[in-house]
Write a protein that holds these residues in place. Structure first.
Motif, PDB file in Angstrom:
ATOM      1  N   ASN A 210       5.832  -6.431   5.729  1.00 36.33           N
ATOM      2  CA  ASN A 210       4.876  -5.927   6.705  1.00 36.33           C
ATOM      3  C   ASN A 210       5.517  -5.888   8.090  1.00 36.33           C
ATOM      4  OD1 ASN A 210       2.810  -5.702   4.792  1.00 36.33           O
ATOM      5  ND2 ASN A 210       2.204  -7.843   5.079  1.00 36.33           N
ATOM      6  N   GLN A 211       4.944  -5.081   8.981  1.00 36.92           N
ATOM      7  CA  GLN A 211       5.447  -4.987  10.345  1.00 36.92           C
ATOM      8  C   GLN A 211       5.463  -6.357  11.008  1.00 36.92           C
ATOM      9  OE1 GLN A 211       6.565  -2.129  11.702  1.00 36.92           O
ATOM     10  NE2 GLN A 211       7.186  -3.177  13.580  1.00 36.92           N
TER      11      GLN A 211
ATOM     12  N   GLU B  38       6.816  -9.087   9.988  1.00 37.01           N
ATOM     13  CA  GLU B  38       6.818 -10.209   9.050  1.00 37.01           C
ATOM     14  C   GLU B  38       8.238 -10.710   8.822  1.00 37.01           C
ATOM     15  OE1 GLU B  38       4.579 -11.115   4.831  1.00 37.01           O
ATOM     16  OE2 GLU B  38       5.563  -9.166   5.063  1.00 37.01           O
TER      17      GLU B  38
ATOM     18  N   GLY C 258       7.559 -12.982   3.839  1.00 35.02           N
ATOM     19  CA  GLY C 258       7.244 -11.826   3.008  1.00 35.02           C
ATOM     20  C   GLY C 258       7.553 -12.071   1.544  1.00 35.02           C
TER      21      GLY C 258
ATOM     22  N   THR D 100      -1.241  -0.574  -2.407  1.00 36.70           N
ATOM     23  CA  THR D 100      -0.917   0.321  -1.305  1.00 36.70           C
ATOM     24  C   THR D 100      -1.618   1.655  -1.493  1.00 36.70           C
ATOM     25  OG1 THR D 100       1.250  -0.716  -1.092  1.00 36.70           O
ATOM     26  CG2 THR D 100       0.960   1.443  -0.068  1.00 36.70           C
TER      27      THR D 100
END
Length: 389
Positions: A59-60, A62, A67, A131
């Motif tokens: 994730n942005q 992270e 992660g 997703t």
């Protein structure tokens, strides 16, 4: 004669990387008693998806270790997981399936001591947060003997051997804490260096493991390289002088810079090559540095001397080491040096060595995160600029 996918991969390596999207991934080896958690997809044919281990996109913002723990928990359904260590990284080219190159970081995880594990069990699990929404993909999880891990698809088995060695080196119930003892300069067998690992390689092996463990625990070990990324133009050519096991140069390479790291210690360079293959790592002495002779003639946009690199150069040779490093930097480029204030290579010694190296002091800070410099600070970070433009 190459054909099919092999020929396509060879062709793609000759084309600019900008043609493909670069994604940041983690791959998770959950190991228990010489078995590896794996799964097969239930909604897609085996010949299309193969046998896999938990993996996914960061994730942005992270951190990689966090992660890995998230992906491993989400895709296995297991509770009580913990990250043991970082194993290594690679780039996996998905073309021609799709225009994407995955930068993958591999982590070893384990089920915490005392948590029940049935190595004969097989269980169905689904993605709790698919997703793009829609139906959650389903897979069947099971414990695969490590000796059979060569069946993993997408070259996921690359670091299985490393994982096995790590698990063999320590029992699950007795993990040594991270050794945070400060490294001090020590005179040894080599005239130009005070780095203890030159005379005692076991010291360097402990040093490598320290930063691997800190990375696996999600600790911040990239402060220096973040500063360099701010100073450098995009895609800069950067010199990591006294690179150690490569954590800073490796980080900068992952950010898209062209990095060459040099260190006198071959044990540290070997670790850098294993852990950070996207940069170039060379054994070289900073005091006699001549990268053109080692096949790297192009000047650098900037150079980093992280931590206390110059403390480990013999005192009478520190000015010469700075001069040799600066000689590899293009006019107008930068050299960033960390110094302890009251011992080792002090700011005063650095300032006196700048003129002969054609360097000028541009900025000085008390920390790598740019706290203001004051005379009472115990550390300084100096941003130097190479004369000319």
């Amino acid at each position: 004669m190459l054909a099919g996918r092999t020929a396509y991969r060879v062709l793609m390596t000759m084309l600019p990387s900008r043609l493909a999207t670069r994604s940041e991934k983690v791959v998770c080896f959950i190991v228990r008693d010489e078995h590896l958690l794996a799964f097969v997809h239930l909604d897609h044919p085996l010949e299309q998806t193969g046998v896999q281990v938990p993996a996914g996109t960061l994730n942005q913002g992270e951190d990689a270790a966090g992660g890995a723990l998230r992906e491993a928990t989400e895709e296995s359904g297991l509770a009580g997981l913990r990250v043991v260590t970082f194993l290594g990284e690679d780039d996996y080219d998905l073309r021609p399936q799709r225009e994407e190159v995955m930068h993958r970081r591999f982590f070893l995880l384990e089920v915490e001591e005392g948590a029940p594990v049935d190595l004969a069990a097989r269980w169905e699990h689904a993605d709790p947060d698919p997703t793009g929404g829609g139906a959650a993909p389903r897979w069947e999880c099971f414990w695969l003997p490590l000796s059979d891990a060569h069946v993993l698809s997408c070259a996921q088995s690359r670091f299985v051997g490393t994982a096995s060695q790590v698990m063999s080196a320590a029992t699950q119930s007795q993990r040594a804490p991270v050794d945070r003892t400060a490294v001090e300069p020590v005179a040894g067998d080599h005239a130009s260096t005070l780095w203890p690992g030159i005379s005692h390689p076991e010291h360097s092996l402990r040093y490598v493991e320290r930063f691997r463990s800190m990375s696996a625990l999600g600790e911040d070990i990239e402060g220096e390289s973040r500063l360099i990324d701010v100073l450098a133009p995009r895609g800069a050519r950067l010199l990591d002088a006294g690179c150690g096991s490569g954590r800073h140069g490796g980080h900068l390479a992952r950010l898209g810079h062209r990095v060459v790291g040099v260190d006198l210690d071959p044990v540290l360079i070997e670790a850098a090559r294993a852990d950070h293959p996207s940069a170039t790592w060379l054994v070289a002495d900073l005091v006699t540095l001549d990268l053109e002779a080692l096949g790297e003639p192009e000047p650098f946009d900037g150079a980093l001397l992280a931590g206390n690199v110059m403390d480990f150069v013999s005192p009478c040779l520190r000015a010469e080491a700075l001069r040799r490093i600066a000689a590899h930097v293009a006019p107008g480029g930068f050299v960033v040096v960390g110094c302890r204030v009251t011992r080792g290579f002090t700011p005063a010694e650095l300032d006196s060595a700048c003129s002969a190296a054609l360097l000028s002091l541009e900025q000085r800070f008390a920390t790598w995160d740019l706290q203001p410099w004051t005379p009472t600070a115990d550390f300084c970070v100096s941003v130097l600029r190479k004369d000319g433009s």
